[in-house]
Write an enzyme that holds these catalytic residues in place. Structure first.
Site, PDB file in Angstrom:
ATOM      1  N   LYS A  83       0.840  -1.195   0.000  1.00 46.70           N
ATOM      2  CA  LYS A  83       0.000   0.000   0.000  1.00 46.70           C
ATOM      3  C   LYS A  83       0.874   1.243   0.000  1.00 46.70           C
ATOM      4  O   LYS A  83       1.786   1.391   0.823  1.00 46.70           O
ATOM      5  CB  LYS A  83      -0.870   0.013   1.251  1.00 46.70           C
ATOM      6  CG  LYS A  83      -2.333  -0.178   0.985  1.00 46.70           C
ATOM      7  CD  LYS A  83      -3.081   0.098   2.261  1.00 46.70           C
ATOM      8  CE  LYS A  83      -4.531  -0.207   2.126  1.00 46.70           C
ATOM      9  NZ  LYS A  83      -5.240   0.088   3.378  1.00 46.70           N
TER      10      LYS A  83
HETATM   11  C1  E4P Z   1      -8.443   0.551   3.337  1.00 45.28           C
HETATM   12  O1  E4P Z   1      -7.780  -0.391   3.587  1.00 45.28           O
HETATM   13  C2  E4P Z   1      -8.457   1.719   4.267  1.00 45.28           C
HETATM   14  O2  E4P Z   1      -7.218   1.838   4.945  1.00 45.28           O
HETATM   15  C3  E4P Z   1      -9.585   1.641   5.262  1.00 45.28           C
HETATM   16  O3  E4P Z   1     -10.752   1.167   4.629  1.00 45.28           O
HETATM   17  C4  E4P Z   1      -9.825   3.000   5.895  1.00 45.28           C
HETATM   18  O4  E4P Z   1     -11.020   2.953   6.645  1.00 45.28           O
HETATM   19  P1  E4P Z   1     -11.366   4.132   7.667  1.00 45.28           P
HETATM   20  O5  E4P Z   1     -11.686   5.360   6.833  1.00 45.28           O
HETATM   21  O6  E4P Z   1     -12.564   3.647   8.443  1.00 45.28           O
HETATM   22  O7  E4P Z   1     -10.134   4.346   8.533  1.00 45.28           O
END
Ligand code: E4P
Length: 216
Positions: A83
């Protein structure tokens, strides 16, 4: 549509795998920090459990640091997807990593233009955060729809992961829009199974069956 579990919690992942509905996992530094376990060990165990794409996020903000981290993360397991945050340095790193065959997931995406740049850099996945856009009073699903249109216009191979999912309607709407993946928190996954009329129907079937058996 593929469903990824948005967690680093091993018990939640085991349950999702057992239900047979999980195609992958996404983590981020916040989710990993909640588990208070060694990062690489956690990612390795998740890969072994899921046998599908598992996103692990870099911390560096400069392209060189990101590439270095990504090369190490990709060594943990063949299922690791690295990522990378949606920044100019991140896009430069994605371009390099995609040329090396390392899978990437461009994260913290909040606009069509950001998604466009991620696809042009050769990202394997792009993660638009629909919940966080809703949180500030804008329309996350509308952005998702626009990204799908743009990706279809140019036949980009980058897969769209609907991220920052807050409730089951986000999942249903993402599926209707036609994204490739929705990554869902465990509590949302649990809710996808549930409907009060199903519970009522089961109760009624069992009651009628008992009456039938008692009458024979
Ligand atoms: C995806 O992997 C993102 O990091 C995650 O869905 C973020 O979610 P949030 O906005 O609830 O932190």
């Amino acid at each position: 549509m593929k469903i990824f579990l948005d967690t680093a919690n091993i018990d939640q992942i085991k349950q999702g795998v057992e239900w047979g509905v999980i195609d992958g996992v996404t983590t981020n530094p916040t989710l990993v920090s909640k588990e208070n376990r060694p990062f690489e060990e956690t990612i390795k165990q998740i890969c072994e459990l899921v046998q599908g794409p598992v996103s692990a996020e870099v911390i560096s903000l400069d392209w060189k640091g990101m590439v270095e981290e990504a090369r190490k993360l990709s060594q943990i397991d063949e299922h690791v997807v690295v990522k990378i945050p949606m920044t100019p340095e991140g896009i430069k790193a994605v371009k390099i990593l995609s040329s090396e065959g390392i899978k990437t997931n461009v994260t913290l995406v909040f606009s069509v233009n950001q998604a466009l740049l991620a696809a042009k850099a050769g990202a394997t996945y792009v993660s638009p955060f629909i919940g966080r856009i809703d949180d500030i009073g804008n329309d996350g699903l509308k952005m998702l729809e626009e990204i799908v249109v743009v990706y279809n216009n140019y036949a980009f191979e980058t897969e769209i992961i609907a991220a920052s999912i807050r409730h089951p309607m986000h999942v249903a709407e993402a599926a209707m829009i036609g994204v490739d993946v929705a990554t869902v928190p465990f509590n949302v996954l649990e809710k996808l199974f549930k409907h009060p009329l199903t519970d009522i129907g089961i109760e009624r079937f069992l009651k009628d069956w008992e009456k039938y058996r008692a009458g024979r």
